[in-house]
Design an enzyme around this catalytic site. Structure first.
Site, PDB file in Angstrom:
ATOM      1  N   LEU A 109     -50.722  -0.380  20.418  1.00 13.32           N
ATOM      2  CA  LEU A 109     -50.497   1.067  20.444  1.00 13.32           C
ATOM      3  C   LEU A 109     -49.428   1.427  19.408  1.00 13.32           C
ATOM      4  CD1 LEU A 109     -50.545   1.862  24.272  1.00 13.32           C
ATOM      5  CD2 LEU A 109     -52.441   1.489  22.668  1.00 13.32           C
TER       6      LEU A 109
ATOM      7  N   GLY B 102     -47.480   6.482  18.072  1.00 14.94           N
ATOM      8  CA  GLY B 102     -46.238   7.231  18.300  1.00 14.94           C
ATOM      9  C   GLY B 102     -45.673   7.815  17.005  1.00 14.94           C
TER      10      GLY B 102
ATOM     11  N   ARG C 239     -37.422   9.786  16.781  1.00 12.24           N
ATOM     12  CA  ARG C 239     -35.996   9.438  16.756  1.00 12.24           C
ATOM     13  C   ARG C 239     -35.595   8.577  15.559  1.00 12.24           C
ATOM     14  NH1 ARG C 239     -34.771   6.802  22.221  1.00 12.24           N
ATOM     15  NH2 ARG C 239     -37.014   6.859  22.546  1.00 12.24           N
TER      16      ARG C 239
ATOM     17  N   GLN D 278     -56.008   8.038  17.462  1.00 11.85           N
ATOM     18  CA  GLN D 278     -55.777   8.875  18.636  1.00 11.85           C
ATOM     19  C   GLN D 278     -55.305  10.224  18.109  1.00 11.85           C
ATOM     20  OE1 GLN D 278     -52.318   8.015  20.997  1.00 11.85           O
ATOM     21  NE2 GLN D 278     -53.198   8.883  22.866  1.00 11.85           N
TER      22      GLN D 278
ATOM     23  N   TYR E 219     -47.278  -2.896  22.307  1.00 10.35           N
ATOM     24  CA  TYR E 219     -46.759  -1.724  21.616  1.00 10.35           C
ATOM     25  C   TYR E 219     -46.313  -2.128  20.213  1.00 10.35           C
ATOM     26  CZ  TYR E 219     -46.177   0.495  26.256  1.00 10.35           C
ATOM     27  OH  TYR E 219     -46.368   1.025  27.497  1.00 10.35           O
TER      28      TYR E 219
ATOM     29  N   LYS F 175     -34.198 -12.882 -14.423  1.00 13.73           N
ATOM     30  CA  LYS F 175     -35.426 -12.204 -14.010  1.00 13.73           C
ATOM     31  C   LYS F 175     -36.600 -12.754 -14.801  1.00 13.73           C
ATOM     32  CE  LYS F 175     -37.508  -9.222 -15.980  1.00 13.73           C
ATOM     33  NZ  LYS F 175     -38.152  -8.158 -16.772  1.00 13.73           N
TER      34      LYS F 175
ATOM     35  N   ASN G  40     -34.320  -7.995 -23.880  1.00 12.20           N
ATOM     36  CA  ASN G  40     -35.759  -8.172 -23.641  1.00 12.20           C
ATOM     37  C   ASN G  40     -36.530  -6.858 -23.651  1.00 12.20           C
ATOM     38  OD1 ASN G  40     -34.377  -7.457 -21.266  1.00 12.20           O
ATOM     39  ND2 ASN G  40     -36.070  -8.165 -19.996  1.00 12.20           N
TER      40      ASN G  40
HETATM   41  C1  UD1 Z   1     -43.964   3.122  28.637  1.00 12.53           C
HETATM   42  C2  UD1 Z   1     -44.437   2.726  30.040  1.00 12.53           C
HETATM   43  C3  UD1 Z   1     -43.240   2.293  30.873  1.00 12.53           C
HETATM   44  C4  UD1 Z   1     -42.534   1.153  30.192  1.00 12.53           C
HETATM   45  C5  UD1 Z   1     -42.155   1.518  28.774  1.00 12.53           C
HETATM   46  C6  UD1 Z   1     -41.650   0.295  28.041  1.00 12.53           C
HETATM   47  C7  UD1 Z   1     -46.380   4.124  30.521  1.00 12.53           C
HETATM   48  C8  UD1 Z   1     -46.878   5.290  31.241  1.00 12.53           C
HETATM   49  N1  UD1 Z   1     -45.092   3.870  30.652  1.00 12.53           N
HETATM   50  O1  UD1 Z   1     -43.140   4.249  28.783  1.00 12.53           O
HETATM   51  O2  UD1 Z   1     -43.654   1.895  32.162  1.00 12.53           O
HETATM   52  O3  UD1 Z   1     -41.387   0.783  30.932  1.00 12.53           O
HETATM   53  O4  UD1 Z   1     -43.284   2.014  28.034  1.00 12.53           O
HETATM   54  O5  UD1 Z   1     -41.152   0.655  26.778  1.00 12.53           O
HETATM   55  O6  UD1 Z   1     -47.149   3.434  29.869  1.00 12.53           O
HETATM   56  N2  UD1 Z   1     -48.390   5.740  22.601  1.00 12.53           N
HETATM   57  C9  UD1 Z   1     -49.506   6.122  21.920  1.00 12.53           C
HETATM   58  N3  UD1 Z   1     -50.168   7.258  22.304  1.00 12.53           N
HETATM   59  C10 UD1 Z   1     -49.750   7.992  23.365  1.00 12.53           C
HETATM   60  C11 UD1 Z   1     -48.589   7.606  24.055  1.00 12.53           C
HETATM   61  C12 UD1 Z   1     -47.936   6.468  23.651  1.00 12.53           C
HETATM   62  O7  UD1 Z   1     -49.910   5.458  20.963  1.00 12.53           O
HETATM   63  O8  UD1 Z   1     -50.417   8.993  23.664  1.00 12.53           O
HETATM   64  C13 UD1 Z   1     -47.702   4.522  22.184  1.00 12.53           C
HETATM   65  C14 UD1 Z   1     -46.334   4.795  21.613  1.00 12.53           C
HETATM   66  O9  UD1 Z   1     -46.405   4.895  20.200  1.00 12.53           O
HETATM   67  C15 UD1 Z   1     -45.563   3.549  22.014  1.00 12.53           C
HETATM   68  C16 UD1 Z   1     -46.204   3.130  23.331  1.00 12.53           C
HETATM   69  O10 UD1 Z   1     -47.487   3.728  23.335  1.00 12.53           O
HETATM   70  O11 UD1 Z   1     -45.729   2.492  21.081  1.00 12.53           O
HETATM   71  C17 UD1 Z   1     -45.409   3.550  24.555  1.00 12.53           C
HETATM   72  O12 UD1 Z   1     -45.311   4.955  24.617  1.00 12.53           O
HETATM   73  P1  UD1 Z   1     -43.987   5.681  25.119  1.00 12.53           P
HETATM   74  O13 UD1 Z   1     -44.230   7.132  25.063  1.00 12.53           O
HETATM   75  O14 UD1 Z   1     -42.807   5.156  24.394  1.00 12.53           O
HETATM   76  O15 UD1 Z   1     -43.935   5.211  26.646  1.00 12.53           O
HETATM   77  P2  UD1 Z   1     -42.661   5.180  27.558  1.00 12.53           P
HETATM   78  O16 UD1 Z   1     -42.442   6.521  28.122  1.00 12.53           O
HETATM   79  O17 UD1 Z   1     -41.542   4.533  26.860  1.00 12.53           O
END
Ligand code: UD1
Ligand code: MG
Length: 453
Positions: free
Chosen positions: A11, A14, A18, A74, A102, A336, A371
Site C-alpha cells: 500500500l 498515501g 507530513r 487507488q 505498507y 572523476k 578537462n
Molecule cells: C493503520 C492501521 C492500524 C495500524 C497502523 C500501523 C487500519 C485501519 N489501521 O492505521 O491498525 O496500527 O496502520 O501504522 O488499517 N493507504 C492507502 N490508501 C488508503 C488508506 C491508506 O494506500 O485509502 C496506505 C497509506 O499510504 C499507508 C497505509 O495504507 O501506507 C496505512 O494507512 P494509514 O492511513 O497510515 O493508516 P493508519 O491510520 O496509520
C-alpha cells in the site's frame, strides 16, 4: 516445505502530507535508494509469484521504481481495505498467501516475513496472521484483541477503542499474511461504520472469526516496524538502516574506527581488513577491496578502490574513479571518471578528471587536468612512471608519455614524448642585489615621509 505460492500487495497510495515534499513518500531514500525498494528487496527473499503496489494517481515515479512489478491505482483514498481492493484486478484470484505491507514501513526483515508465512501455513490454518509489536509508545496504533488461547479475535482502531482496549500494549504494525482464498470475500464485507468513516483492512480479522476461522499474531520488533511519516522519522529510519549496514560491515571484517560517523549505501561492497576512519560518506555504486585504508573525511560515490590502496584524508572520489592496487590518493584530491593505475600516487591538492594515470606515476601537488573547455570534455593520459611536477595544468586532450617528467608550474598543451622533460614556464632571471636595493630605497622613502608628517 510447502508448495503454497506467495503474493504481496504494497500500500503506497498515501499522500505523505507530513513529509511536506514534492516527492511521493515511498520514494524518499534510505541508504541511497527509495524506501519502497528496500521493501521490495525484503519481499523478494520470500520468492513471491506476484507483487502489486497500490499507488495514487500521477505517482509515475513510484510505478517506475516498482517495475517490473505491477501497480494498481487507488483513485479515492477510502481506507486500507479499499486500498487492498484496488489491487484486485491486478492480482486476480490468488489461492496462495497474500502479504499486505505498507510502503512507508520499509525496514521489515526477511526473517519476520518468513515467520508470518510459516504461521499462516501452520496447523491452525489461520485466515489472517497479523504482525504485532509492543511499541514504547502505543500512541494511535490499532490494538490487537486476543482471546484466552492467545489467538487473535479482532483489531480495534485507537479512535474506536474502549478504554480497556486502548490499554492493550500489543499493537497492529499493519503487516498481514492472508489466506488468498478468503481475501476478496472478506474485503467485500468490510463496511465503513467507524470513527473515521473509512474501510478498515483491520476489520477482516473479526469477520474471519465470525466465520469460525482462526486468526493469529506474530510479534516483531519495533525497529523493523517504524513507519515513516515525517522527515524526523525518515532520519530515524536512516539511522536504523545505517546501523544494520555498519554491523554487517564489521561482521565481514571491516574496521570502522567510529561506526556512528561512517555512512554507507545499500550497495556498498568492502573487502576484509579494510579500515575506515571517522566521518566518511559512501554514496551508491562503491566497491572497495581488501586491506584498503579510507582516511577521515573522505566522500566516495560510484568509485572502485582496489586492494591495498589508500584514500584520503579529505579525498573525493566521484563516479568513474578507479583506484588501482596500492595506489594513493591523498588530501584535497578530487578524482572523476579516471583510472589511477596500480602504485600511482596523487597525494595533494589535485583535480584529476577524465584521465588515466599510469602505474607508479607520481602526480605532484596542485596538478589540474583541464578537462573541460566549456563545451566538451577532453581526456588526459599520463604514462606509467611519469612524474608531473607541482602546480601543473594539463590542458586536455593531452598525453604525457611513459617515464616523462613535467617541470613544476608547466601548462602542458601538447603531447610529451616518453622519457622527455617538458617545461613551459618562463626562464628564470636573477638580478644580483636587486632585493637589497629595493628594501633600502623603500625604507628611505618611508623615513622621509614620517619626518615630514
Ligand atoms: C493503520 C492501521 C492500524 C495500524 C497502523 C500501523 C487500519 C485501519 N489501521 O492505521 O491498525 O496500527 O496502520 O501504522 O488499517 N493507504 C492507502 N490508501 C488508503 C488508506 C491508506 O494506500 O485509502 C496506505 C497509506 O499510504 C499507508 C497505509 O495504507 O501506507 C496505512 O494507512 P494509514 O492511513 O497510515 O493508516 P493508519 O491510520 O496509520
Ligand atoms: Mg499510518
Amino acid at each position: 516445505m510447502t508448495d503454497r505460492k506467495t503474493a504481496a500487495i504494497i500500500l503506497a497510495a498515501g499522500l505523505g502530507t507530513r513529509m511536506k515534499s514534492d516527492l511521493p513518500k515511498v520514494m524518499h531514500p534510505l541508504a541511497g535508494r527509495p524506501m519502497v525498494s528496500h521493501l521490495l528487496d525484503s519481499i523478494a527473499t520470500q520468492d513471491p509469484d506476484r507483487v502489486v503496489a497500490v499507488i495514487g494517481e500521477g505517482m509515475d515515479q513510484v510505478a517506475a521504481a516498482v517495475a517490473p512489478h505491477r501497480t494498481a491505482i487507488q483513485v479515492e483514498r477510502l481506507g486500507t481495505a479499499h486500498a487492498v481492493l484496488a489491487a484486485r484486478q491486478a492480482l486476480g484470484d490468488f489461492p496462495g498467501d497474500v502479504l499486505v505491507l505498507y510502503g512507508d514501513t520499509p525496514l521489515i526483515s526477511p526473517e519476520t516475513l518468513a515467520r508470518m508465512l510459516d504461521a499462516r501455513r501452520g496447523a491452525a490454518d489461520p485466515a489472517v496472521v497479523v504482525l504485532g509489536f509492543r511499541p514504547a509508545d502505543p500512541g494511535a496504533y490499532g490494538r490487537l484483541v486476543t482471546g484466552a488461547d492467545g489467538g487473535l479475535e479482532a483489531i480495534v482502531e485507537f479512535k474506536d477503542a474502549t478504554p480497556e482496549q486502548a490499554a492493550i500494549d500489543l499493537c497492529n504494525s499493519g503487516v498481514m499474511a492472508i489466506d488468498g482464498t478468503c481475501l476478496w470475500p472478506l474485503l467485500d464485507r468490510v463496511g465503513n461504520d467507524n470513527a473515521k468513516g473509512e474501510y478498515y483492512l483491520t476489520d477482516i480479522v473479526a469477520l474471519a472469526r465470525a466465520d469460525g476461522r482462526a486468526c493469529a499474531v506474530v510479534e516483531g520488533h519495533e525497529d523493523e516496524l517504524l513507519g515513516v511519516n515525517s522527515r524526523a522519522e525518515l532520519a530515524d529510519a536512516e539511522w536504523i538502516v545505517q546501523e544494520r549496514i555498519r554491523r554487517y560491515m564489521m561482521d565481514s571484517g571491516v574496521t570502522l574506527m567510529d561506526p556512528a560517523t561512517t555512512f554507507f549505501s545499500f550497495d556498498t561492497q568492502i573487502g576484509r581488513d579494510t579500515t575506515i576512519e571517522p566521518n566518511v560518506v559512501i554514496r551508491p555504486g562503491v566497491t572497495v577491496g581488501q586491506g584498503v585504508t579510507i582516511r577521515a573525511f573522505s566522500h566516495l560515490e560510484g568509485a572502485a578502490v582496489a586492494d591495498g590502496a589508500q584514500v584520503g584524508p579529505f579525498a573525493r572520489l566521484r563516479p568513474g574513479a578507479m583506484i588501482g592496487e596500492h595506489a594513493r590518493v591523498g588530501n584535497y584530491v578530487e578524482i572523476k571518471n579516471a583510472t589511477v593505475e596500480p602504485g600511482a600516487k596523487v597525494n595533494h591538492l589535485t583535480y584529476i578528471g577524465d584521465a588515466r594515470i599510469g602505474a607508479k606515476a607520481n602526480v605532484g601537488a596542485g596538478t589540474i587536468t583541464c578537462n573541460y573547455d566549456g563545451f566538451t570534455k577532453g581526456h588526459t593520459d599520463i604514462g606509467a612512471g611519469a612524474f608531473i611536477g607541482s602546480n601543473t595544468a594539463l590542458v586536455a586532450p593531452v598525453k604525457v608519455g611513459d617515464g616523462a617528467i613535467v617541470g613544476a608550474g608547466s601548462v602542458v598543451t601538447t603531447d610529451v614524448p616518453a622519457d622527455a622533460l617538458a617545461v613551459t614556464r618562463a626562464p628564470q632571471q636573477d638580478l644580483p642585489g636587486w632585493a637589497k636595493g629595493f628594501r633600502e630605497r623603500k625604507s628611505a622613502e618611508k623615513a622621509a615621509k614620517q619626518k615630514k608628517g
